[in-house]
Design a protein around this motif. Structure first.
Motif, PDB file in Angstrom:
ATOM      1  N   ASP A 186      -1.608  -0.714 -17.658  1.00  0.00           N
ATOM      2  CA  ASP A 186      -0.930  -0.247 -16.458  1.00  0.00           C
ATOM      3  C   ASP A 186       0.250  -1.130 -16.070  1.00  0.00           C
ATOM      4  N   SER A 221       0.842  -1.200   0.000  1.00  0.00           N
ATOM      5  CA  SER A 221       0.000   0.000   0.000  1.00  0.00           C
ATOM      6  C   SER A 221       0.872   1.243   0.000  1.00  0.00           C
ATOM      7  N   TYR A 276      -3.324   4.323  -0.009  1.00  0.00           N
ATOM      8  CA  TYR A 276      -3.849   3.850  -1.283  1.00  0.00           C
ATOM      9  C   TYR A 276      -3.561   2.357  -1.387  1.00  0.00           C
ATOM     10  N   GLU A 277      -4.623   1.575  -1.323  1.00  0.00           N
ATOM     11  CA  GLU A 277      -4.495   0.130  -1.388  1.00  0.00           C
ATOM     12  C   GLU A 277      -4.169  -0.293  -2.819  1.00  0.00           C
ATOM     13  N   PRO A 278      -3.442  -1.400  -2.951  1.00  0.00           N
ATOM     14  CA  PRO A 278      -3.113  -1.876  -4.294  1.00  0.00           C
ATOM     15  C   PRO A 278      -4.370  -2.309  -5.033  1.00  0.00           C
ATOM     16  N   THR A 279      -4.335  -2.141  -6.340  1.00  0.00           N
ATOM     17  CA  THR A 279      -5.438  -2.582  -7.180  1.00  0.00           C
ATOM     18  C   THR A 279      -4.888  -3.529  -8.217  1.00  0.00           C
ATOM     19  N   SER A 280      -5.764  -4.224  -8.889  1.00  0.00           N
ATOM     20  CA  SER A 280      -5.287  -5.093  -9.960  1.00  0.00           C
ATOM     21  C   SER A 280      -4.963  -4.220 -11.162  1.00  0.00           C
ATOM     22  N   PHE A 281      -3.916  -4.595 -11.868  1.00  0.00           N
ATOM     23  CA  PHE A 281      -3.469  -3.831 -13.018  1.00  0.00           C
ATOM     24  C   PHE A 281      -3.872  -4.549 -14.304  1.00  0.00           C
ATOM     25  N   ASP A 282      -4.282  -3.770 -15.301  1.00  0.00           N
ATOM     26  CA  ASP A 282      -4.506  -4.374 -16.606  1.00  0.00           C
ATOM     27  C   ASP A 282      -3.259  -4.157 -17.460  1.00  0.00           C
TER      28      ASP A 282
END
Length: 125
Positions: free
Chosen positions: A107, A32, A98-104
């Protein structure tokens, strides 16, 4: 705050930094990202009652995102202690997490950079 003022885990017992608490108010992932808020910048510099560790985190994350792992490494504190400090500061509005998100695929470069920063922070531990 200078490098000389940098808090170190070797000088302060971890349980003293967190006032004996071992569980954070909120779950924060290792990767994060943390950023100082306007309130954090103002409060820590103009109000009393904030620890050296909180002051250092505000300075460290002012103007640039730092992962939880990087903060722990720079402060030479166990991840659990850093997690409790950051969670408390986030609850008080001093920092944004800011929590991690999945990347496409678009990104992918951003995701790779984030992973490299986390790995670098882990190596410093």
């Amino acid at each position: 705050m200078t490098d000389r003022d940098e808090p170190t885990g070797a000088l302060v017992r971890p349980y003293a930094v967190t006032r004996g608490r071992t569980r954070p108010r909120m779950e924060i992932a290792l990767e994060s990202l943390v950023e100082t808020t306007v309130r954090g910048r103002t409060a820590v510099n103009h109000e009393y009652g904030y620890s050296r560790e909180q002051q250092y985190i505000v300075t460290l994350c002012d103007g640039r995102l730092q992962s939880l792992a990087e903060i722990a490494a720079r402060m030479r504190l166990p991840l659990g202690v850093a997690r409790v400090l950051i969670a408390d500061m986030a609850a008080d509005g001093l920092v944004a997490v800011y929590e991690p998100t999945s990347f496409d695929e678009k990104d992918d470069a951003v995701g790779t950079e984030l992973l490299e920063r986390v790995l670098s922070g882990l190596r410093r531990l």
